[in-house]
Design a protein around this motif. Structure first.
Motif, PDB file in Angstrom:
ATOM      1  N   ALA A  79       1.046  -1.383   0.011  1.00 48.48           N
ATOM      2  CA  ALA A  79       0.191   0.177  -0.038  1.00 48.48           C
ATOM      3  C   ALA A  79       0.987   1.504  -0.088  1.00 48.48           C
ATOM      4  O   ALA A  79       1.948   1.088   0.671  1.00 48.48           O
ATOM      5  N   GLY A  80       0.111   1.971  -0.391  1.00 47.75           N
ATOM      6  CA  GLY A  80       1.050   3.477  -0.563  1.00 47.75           C
ATOM      7  C   GLY A  80       1.876   3.793  -2.018  1.00 47.75           C
ATOM      8  O   GLY A  80       2.837   4.585  -1.670  1.00 47.75           O
ATOM      9  N   ARG A  81       1.629   3.199  -2.841  1.00 52.85           N
ATOM     10  CA  ARG A  81       2.338   3.385  -4.183  1.00 52.85           C
ATOM     11  C   ARG A  81       2.570   4.427  -4.373  1.00 52.85           C
ATOM     12  O   ARG A  81       1.074   4.872  -4.815  1.00 52.85           O
ATOM     13  N   PRO A  82       3.394   5.245  -4.971  1.00 56.18           N
ATOM     14  CA  PRO A  82       2.904   6.599  -5.252  1.00 56.18           C
ATOM     15  C   PRO A  82       2.573   6.192  -6.911  1.00 56.18           C
ATOM     16  O   PRO A  82       2.942   6.016  -7.875  1.00 56.18           O
ATOM     17  N   PRO A 124       8.708  -1.518  -5.699  1.00 53.47           N
ATOM     18  CA  PRO A 124       8.081  -0.582  -4.835  1.00 53.47           C
ATOM     19  C   PRO A 124       8.479   0.852  -4.308  1.00 53.47           C
ATOM     20  O   PRO A 124       9.699   1.004  -3.699  1.00 53.47           O
ATOM     21  N   PHE A 125       8.080   2.249  -4.783  1.00 52.50           N
ATOM     22  CA  PHE A 125       8.256   3.628  -4.587  1.00 52.50           C
ATOM     23  C   PHE A 125       8.977   4.047  -4.847  1.00 52.50           C
ATOM     24  O   PHE A 125      10.002   4.554  -4.295  1.00 52.50           O
ATOM     25  N   VAL A 126      10.105   3.581  -6.047  1.00 52.03           N
ATOM     26  CA  VAL A 126      10.757   4.434  -6.944  1.00 52.03           C
ATOM     27  C   VAL A 126       9.921   5.085  -7.985  1.00 52.03           C
ATOM     28  O   VAL A 126       9.367   4.369  -8.832  1.00 52.03           O
ATOM     29  N   ALA A 127      10.970   6.022  -8.414  1.00 47.93           N
ATOM     30  CA  ALA A 127      10.498   7.111  -9.726  1.00 47.93           C
ATOM     31  C   ALA A 127      10.392   6.419 -10.981  1.00 47.93           C
ATOM     32  O   ALA A 127      11.196   4.732 -11.419  1.00 47.93           O
ATOM     33  N   ARG A 128       8.690   5.503 -11.739  1.00 49.08           N
ATOM     34  CA  ARG A 128       8.556   5.519 -12.526  1.00 49.08           C
ATOM     35  C   ARG A 128       9.054   6.449 -13.620  1.00 49.08           C
ATOM     36  O   ARG A 128       8.469   7.120 -13.498  1.00 49.08           O
ATOM     37  N   GLY A 129       9.172   4.974 -14.983  1.00 50.11           N
ATOM     38  CA  GLY A 129       9.790   5.747 -16.330  1.00 50.11           C
ATOM     39  C   GLY A 129       8.473   6.382 -17.011  1.00 50.11           C
ATOM     40  O   GLY A 129       8.660   7.705 -17.492  1.00 50.11           O
ATOM     41  N   ASP A 130       7.270   6.138 -16.619  1.00 47.38           N
ATOM     42  CA  ASP A 130       5.800   6.641 -17.439  1.00 47.38           C
ATOM     43  C   ASP A 130       6.150   7.958 -16.509  1.00 47.38           C
ATOM     44  O   ASP A 130       5.608   9.259 -17.147  1.00 47.38           O
ATOM     45  N   ALA A 131       6.192   8.391 -15.374  1.00 48.73           N
ATOM     46  CA  ALA A 131       6.035   9.483 -14.594  1.00 48.73           C
ATOM     47  C   ALA A 131       7.078  10.470 -14.712  1.00 48.73           C
ATOM     48  O   ALA A 131       6.870  11.849 -15.891  1.00 48.73           O
ATOM     49  N   GLN A 132       8.682   9.661 -15.568  1.00 47.57           N
ATOM     50  CA  GLN A 132       9.236  10.765 -15.919  1.00 47.57           C
ATOM     51  C   GLN A 132       9.365  11.314 -17.356  1.00 47.57           C
ATOM     52  O   GLN A 132       9.262  12.862 -17.929  1.00 47.57           O
ATOM     53  N   LEU A 133       8.367  10.271 -17.653  1.00 51.59           N
ATOM     54  CA  LEU A 133       8.360  10.444 -19.630  1.00 51.59           C
ATOM     55  C   LEU A 133       7.222  11.204 -19.826  1.00 51.59           C
ATOM     56  O   LEU A 133       7.320  11.890 -20.850  1.00 51.59           O
ATOM     57  N   GLY A 134       6.324  11.512 -18.475  1.00 52.29           N
ATOM     58  CA  GLY A 134       5.155  12.964 -19.014  1.00 52.29           C
ATOM     59  C   GLY A 134       5.858  13.458 -19.918  1.00 52.29           C
ATOM     60  O   GLY A 134       6.522  14.675 -19.399  1.00 52.29           O
ATOM     61  N   GLY A 135       5.046  14.099 -21.461  1.00 51.36           N
ATOM     62  CA  GLY A 135       5.209  14.571 -22.377  1.00 51.36           C
ATOM     63  C   GLY A 135       5.794  15.334 -22.592  1.00 51.36           C
ATOM     64  O   GLY A 135       6.911  16.158 -23.226  1.00 51.36           O
ATOM     65  N   LYS A 136       7.105  14.211 -22.214  1.00 53.64           N
ATOM     66  CA  LYS A 136       8.618  14.928 -23.022  1.00 53.64           C
ATOM     67  C   LYS A 136       8.997  13.185 -23.543  1.00 53.64           C
ATOM     68  O   LYS A 136      10.272  13.416 -23.711  1.00 53.64           O
ATOM     69  N   LEU A 137       8.289  12.743 -24.713  1.00 54.92           N
ATOM     70  CA  LEU A 137       8.391  11.833 -25.881  1.00 54.92           C
ATOM     71  C   LEU A 137       9.723  11.895 -26.435  1.00 54.92           C
ATOM     72  O   LEU A 137      10.151  11.154 -26.847  1.00 54.92           O
ATOM     73  N   LEU A 138       9.424  14.064 -27.508  1.00 52.82           N
ATOM     74  CA  LEU A 138      10.013  13.868 -27.344  1.00 52.82           C
ATOM     75  C   LEU A 138      11.431  14.162 -28.156  1.00 52.82           C
ATOM     76  O   LEU A 138      12.735  13.494 -27.891  1.00 52.82           O
ATOM     77  N   SER A 198       0.230  10.693   2.399  1.00 51.10           N
ATOM     78  CA  SER A 198      -1.253  10.883   2.426  1.00 51.10           C
ATOM     79  C   SER A 198      -1.997  10.512   0.842  1.00 51.10           C
ATOM     80  O   SER A 198      -2.635  10.223   0.467  1.00 51.10           O
ATOM     81  N   SER A 199      -0.763  11.781   0.236  1.00 54.83           N
ATOM     82  CA  SER A 199      -0.739  11.310  -1.740  1.00 54.83           C
ATOM     83  C   SER A 199       0.227  11.230  -2.371  1.00 54.83           C
ATOM     84  O   SER A 199       1.077  11.969  -2.502  1.00 54.83           O
ATOM     85  N   PRO A 200       0.850   9.990  -1.915  1.00 56.67           N
ATOM     86  CA  PRO A 200       1.783   9.499  -3.145  1.00 56.67           C
ATOM     87  C   PRO A 200       1.827   9.492  -4.282  1.00 56.67           C
ATOM     88  O   PRO A 200       0.930   9.473  -4.802  1.00 56.67           O
ATOM     89  N   ARG A 201       3.115  10.650  -4.838  1.00 52.45           N
ATOM     90  CA  ARG A 201       3.478  10.552  -6.198  1.00 52.45           C
ATOM     91  C   ARG A 201       4.513  10.764  -6.598  1.00 52.45           C
ATOM     92  O   ARG A 201       5.533  10.918  -5.928  1.00 52.45           O
ATOM     93  N   HIS A 202       5.111  11.565  -7.409  1.00 53.37           N
ATOM     94  CA  HIS A 202       6.304  11.836  -7.920  1.00 53.37           C
ATOM     95  C   HIS A 202       6.534  13.323  -7.531  1.00 53.37           C
ATOM     96  O   HIS A 202       5.421  14.312  -7.755  1.00 53.37           O
ATOM     97  N   TYR A 203       7.775  14.066  -7.073  1.00 49.83           N
ATOM     98  CA  TYR A 203       8.015  15.110  -6.863  1.00 49.83           C
ATOM     99  C   TYR A 203       9.301  16.044  -7.554  1.00 49.83           C
ATOM    100  O   TYR A 203      10.358  15.012  -7.427  1.00 49.83           O
ATOM    101  N   GLU A 204       9.812  16.759  -8.279  1.00 53.54           N
ATOM    102  CA  GLU A 204      10.735  17.368  -8.521  1.00 53.54           C
ATOM    103  C   GLU A 204      11.207  18.257  -7.283  1.00 53.54           C
ATOM    104  O   GLU A 204      11.009  19.328  -6.980  1.00 53.54           O
TER     105      GLU A 204
END
Ligand code: SF4
Ligand code: SF4
Length: 479
Positions: free
Chosen positions: A12-15, A158-172, A279-285
């Motif tokens: 539980a608690g995956r970003p 579990p709980f390390v930065a995901r590729g899809d979160a890093q690639l969001g909007g940066k495919l080019l 409370s809101s697991p997510r990715h942060y810059e």
């Protein structure tokens, strides 16, 4: 090698893949010793004003990879402190002017050509530190040759930065980064690893790199730790003896693009923050050096929380102090609630609320669910019961319980003979072990001892050979 072992760990608690900027703190504490580097060659003095992207220090043992200033500010340097402080930070990030890619670099030999210039730029702009060697996990030689490149967009721990979160909007940027990578190679292939090569993301990537036969898409099962570079290299049949294998993740390819397209340094990190108390697991810059206490306060974490630098299986306890900043190599922060009360004989209770690798818990009847992670899951260490779970999950095909027994008996040569060197340090054996034996840490320590003994033996043999040669030369001379 076919992929074997592995385990789909559900906690539980995956970003999720949401990415938010973390507001800059007032002061940064940049660690001089990180998991990968030791920045001993300090290039600044106490009181210096530095600009954004300036090198504060370098690691002479790792091709002088630099520790860059994430923001302009004033250096507070105490040689006895394990960090370099950056105070009076500029309130807004500077707009770094892209460097002219064609501009001559006086410190790079002309003979190096364009390839050498690009590699030098990757090193000096902080992009090279995203590269790993598949088999040693060390930083590869930036001016060396590799036999293949592995790019992984998958993060299964579990709980390390995901590729899809890093690639969001940066495919080019990503595909452009792949092209830059290819320009550093001659004919070596680039293996692009994805969890599903028919997914919309994979289709988009394929569309953009159409015609570039040098990129080969590879699909792996979504079972931890099949995203491990060492496991992937073995799975792809890339032999260790044939030379280095460069490996990097999605963020590394984006850093390559940033350095070689825009000539900009890589100054921020994308860090997954998760765990049951978040409370809101997510990715942060986040800026490297951001104080962990400040982060914990901004995330509303209470005092009974333990923070791990890294994922749930391989993370290491991070000291929650004002002057401990985010490691530049950090990919995830895992928050766990400290379990203070002991559950008597908790490990033998056939709970329906706890997952287990063993099929003897009632939870087996529940199907898939996320288990809540705490610092005291299922009690305390006990002797090995020979259940064999560690062998079943181990992706390296070794026998963790046997190596543990050798190490317990101080039989380091036998542990070496049982190929502890093949351990990829995924931590699965420790996770599934019902006796809570810290197998992975024992193996990491053993590998250090074996490597040290081997280096000492080689040095002694070299010294003996040199003495023998000198003796022979003296005898020859006396004749
Ligand atoms: S022995 Fe090493 S590779 Fe095998 S499961 Fe344990 S940590 Fe992973
Ligand atoms: S999982 Fe733990 S208890 Fe089971 S065989 Fe391995 S070391 Fe022993």
């Amino acid at each position: 090698m076919t992929l074997r072992g592995g385990y789909d760990v559900i906690l539980a608690g995956r970003p999720d893949k949401t990415l938010s900027p973390m507001p800059d703190p007032d002061t940064l504490y940049l660690p001089r010793k990180t998991r990968r580097f030791h920045f001993t060659d300090v290039r600044v003095k106490d009181g210096n004003a530095v600009g954004q992207g300036d090198a504060l220090a370098t690691d002479p043992a790792n091709f002088s990879v630099p520790l860059l200033a994430p923001r302009a500010g004033k250096v507070v340097y105490d040689p006895t402190a394990p960090y370099i402080t950056l105070a009076d930070l500029a309130k807004t990030p500077a707009q770094v002017q892209p460097a002219d890619a064609a501009a001559p670099l006086p410190h790079v030999a002309r003979a190096m050509g364009d390839g050498g210039r690009s590699r030098h730029r990757l090193l000096s702009l902080g992009a090279w530190e995203y590269f790993y060697d598949a088999y040693t996990a060390a930083l590869p030689d930036p001016f060396g040759v590799c036999q293949a490149v592995i790019v992984s967009t998958v993060a299964l721990e579990p709980f390390v930065a995901r590729g899809d979160a890093q690639l969001g909007g940066k495919l080019l940027n990503f595909t452009r980064g792949l092209e830059h990578l290819q320009s550093l190679l001659e004919y070596q292939p680039i293996y692009l690893v994805m969890p599903d090569i028919h997914s919309p993301l994979a289709t988009q990537v394929r569309e953009q790199i159409r015609g570039n036969a040098w990129v080969k898409l590879v699909e792996i099962p979504p079972r931890y730790p099949f995203d491990s570079f060492s496991v992937l290299a073995r799975h792809l049949g890339i032999r260790r003896s044939a030379g280095p294998v460069w490996c990097l993740r999605a963020e590394g390819v984006l850093a390559v693009d940033q350095a070689l397209t825009g000539g900009r340094p890589c100054l921020t990190r994308i860090v997954a923050v998760g765990g049951p108390p978040v409370s809101s697991p997510r990715h942060y810059e986040v800026l490297p050096g951001h104080p962990l206490t400040d982060l914990a306060a901004r995330l509303g974490l209470g005092s009974n929380v333990r923070l791990l630098d890294g994922g749930a299986l391989t993370g290491q306890k991070a000291e929650l102090s004002d002057k401990n900043g985010v490691d530049p190599a950090c990919r995830g922060l895992t928050a766990l609630t400290e379990q203070t009360d002991r559950e008597f004989l908790g490990f033998v209770r056939p709970g329906a609320d706890r997952r287990s690798y063993a099929a003897c818990f009632l939870s087996t009847l529940r199907g898939r669910f996320s288990e809540k992670l705490t610092t005291g899951m299922r009690g305390e260490p006990r002797p090995c019961i020979g259940c064999n779970f560690c062998e079943e999950v181990c992706p390296a095909g070794i026998l963790p319980y046997l190596i543990h027994k050798h190490l317990y008996a101080d039989q380091i040569d036998e542990a070496a003979g049982a190929r502890v060197d093949l351990c990829v340090e995924c931590g699965l054996c420790s996770f599934v072990c019902p006796c809570k034996i810290e197998l992975m840490q024992q193996f990491i320590d053993a590998k250090v001892v074996i490597a040290r003994e081997k280096a000492e033996a080689e040095a002694a043999a070299a010294k003996a050979a040199a003495e023998e040669a000198a003796r022979a030369a003296a005898v020859q001379e006396s004749r």
